[in-house]
Design a protein around this motif. Structure first.
Motif, PDB file in Angstrom:
ATOM      1  N   ALA A 287      -0.218 -66.887  24.187  1.00 25.14           N
ATOM      2  CA  ALA A 287       0.264 -67.087  25.557  1.00 25.14           C
ATOM      3  C   ALA A 287       0.283 -68.574  25.902  1.00 25.14           C
ATOM      4  O   ALA A 287       1.274 -69.097  26.449  1.00 25.14           O
ATOM      5  N   ALA A 288      -0.807 -69.285  25.581  1.00 23.89           N
ATOM      6  CA  ALA A 288      -0.872 -70.717  25.879  1.00 23.89           C
ATOM      7  C   ALA A 288       0.175 -71.493  25.094  1.00 23.89           C
ATOM      8  O   ALA A 288       0.886 -72.347  25.645  1.00 23.89           O
ATOM      9  N   ALA A 289       0.299 -71.209  23.799  1.00 28.19           N
ATOM     10  CA  ALA A 289       1.218 -71.962  22.942  1.00 28.19           C
ATOM     11  C   ALA A 289       2.669 -71.720  23.318  1.00 28.19           C
ATOM     12  O   ALA A 289       3.488 -72.657  23.341  1.00 28.19           O
ATOM     13  N   ASP A 290       3.012 -70.488  23.625  1.00 29.95           N
ATOM     14  CA  ASP A 290       4.394 -70.187  23.983  1.00 29.95           C
ATOM     15  C   ASP A 290       4.768 -70.798  25.331  1.00 29.95           C
ATOM     16  O   ASP A 290       5.845 -71.394  25.477  1.00 29.95           O
ATOM     17  N   LEU A 291       3.892 -70.664  26.303  1.00 29.22           N
ATOM     18  CA  LEU A 291       4.201 -71.184  27.635  1.00 29.22           C
ATOM     19  C   LEU A 291       4.229 -72.718  27.665  1.00 29.22           C
ATOM     20  O   LEU A 291       4.948 -73.312  28.470  1.00 29.22           O
ATOM     21  N   ALA A 292       3.461 -73.354  26.783  1.00 23.68           N
ATOM     22  CA  ALA A 292       3.428 -74.824  26.719  1.00 23.68           C
ATOM     23  C   ALA A 292       4.409 -75.365  25.674  1.00 23.68           C
ATOM     24  O   ALA A 292       4.447 -76.581  25.443  1.00 23.68           O
TER      25      ALA A 292
END
Length: 301
Positions: A287-292
């Motif tokens: 979630a963090a990697a995709d959104l960032a």
């Protein structure tokens, strides 16, 4: 990875033991800080999980090397050197001040000089370590159960770490925050961290978060979160991160902390605790990697 033998943990019952161990580890960690060259993000000061407990690892000093080991199986602290010197200190009924004095006296006897700041880090209104006669609670079972939980978590974190080929921290134990953690980096520079952590210079936090991270970890509980839990957060936190559905269903976003939490109990009671925990680490990272907009193709196996 299936293993049901995860111990039960109760912060309410074990709080005194956890608080005492936390402060003991600060003594060992500050000694390591005194002797080791600086490595980015304070990686040089951390402790590592061992089959017996926690260790500083090798510390060079005065033409030899020494190591401080916490043994939660035989309930003693060990100080050893490469010159065949060895000292044991029993952990039961050992106050923080007494631990401080005995460790420092032992190092002096071994010809190792070390001066540390006795004020505990990341604890508000803390008693200096060399004056703390209040914290002396140590229940061997609570310590042994915490150690087993650390071993289980270390194994899952190591597997999680193995799937990332970008810059990643070791799986290591931070004595300031009293947690086991592993951190992945995107490679992109992050905005300056605001700091404000009790008894921790702002520049240390800013250097630790100099680049974008997705970090996960475990701690046995504290006053703000009075139960053992796993966590995962991103810095800087991307938009909509907190709204993401992650695994397992027991995980949730804690607004006060700015991170996802998964109660340890939900893992300990799961059909497959290790896989449940790995799912939590993976889903929150993704979630963090995709959104960032991390370059996942070049960062992951």
């Amino acid at each position: 990875m299936k293993n049901r033998n995860w111990p039960e943990l109760s912060y309410e019952e074990a709080r005194e033991t956890y608080e005492t161990i936390h402060l003991w580890t600060q003594i060992a960690g500050k000694i390591k800080l005194c002797k080791m060259p600086w490595i980015n993000h304070s990686w040089h000061i951390t402790l590592m999980v061992t089959p017996q407990g926690l260790t500083t690892g090798n510390i060079p000093a005065e033409g030899k090397s020494f190591q401080i080991n916490f043994d939660f199986l035989q309930h003693r602290l060990q100080i050893i050197t490469s010159s065949k010197e060895e000292q044991f200190i029993g952990l039961q009924s050992l106050s923080v001040a007494s631990c401080y004095q005995k460790v420092m006296n032992t190092l002096m006897q071994f010809g190792i000089g070390c001066e540390i700041n006795p004020v505990p880090n990341e604890i508000a209104d803390a008693i200096p370590l060399n004056e703390d006669h209040m914290h002396a609670g140590y229940n061997p079972k609570h310590a042994a159960d915490l150690h087993q939980a650390l071993l289980k978590t270390d194994e899952v974190m190591t597997k999680f770490r193995s799937e990332f080929i970008g810059k990643c921290s070791p799986v290591h134990f931070f004595w300031g925050s009293f947690d086991l953690a592993v951190t992945r980096f995107s490679g992109k520079v992050a905005p300056p961290h605001p700091g404000g952590i009790p008894n921790l210079p702002d520049w240390v936090a800013q250097e630790a978060y100099s680049h974008e991270v997705s970090s996960c970890g475990f701690w046995p509980g504290n006053a703000m979160v009075p139960f053992a839990a796993f966590y995962s957060y991103a810095y800087p936190e991307p938009e909509h991160f907190k709204e993401t559905a992650v695994k397992p269903d027991a995980a949730y976003y804690e607004e006060r902390l700015g991170e996802f939490l998964l109660p340890y109990k939900a893992v300990q009671q799961a059909e497959n605790p290790a896989q449940t925990l790995l799912d939590f680490f993976l889903s929150t990272y993704e979630a963090a990697a995709d959104l960032a907009h991390w370059d996942r193709d070049s960062l992951e196996k």
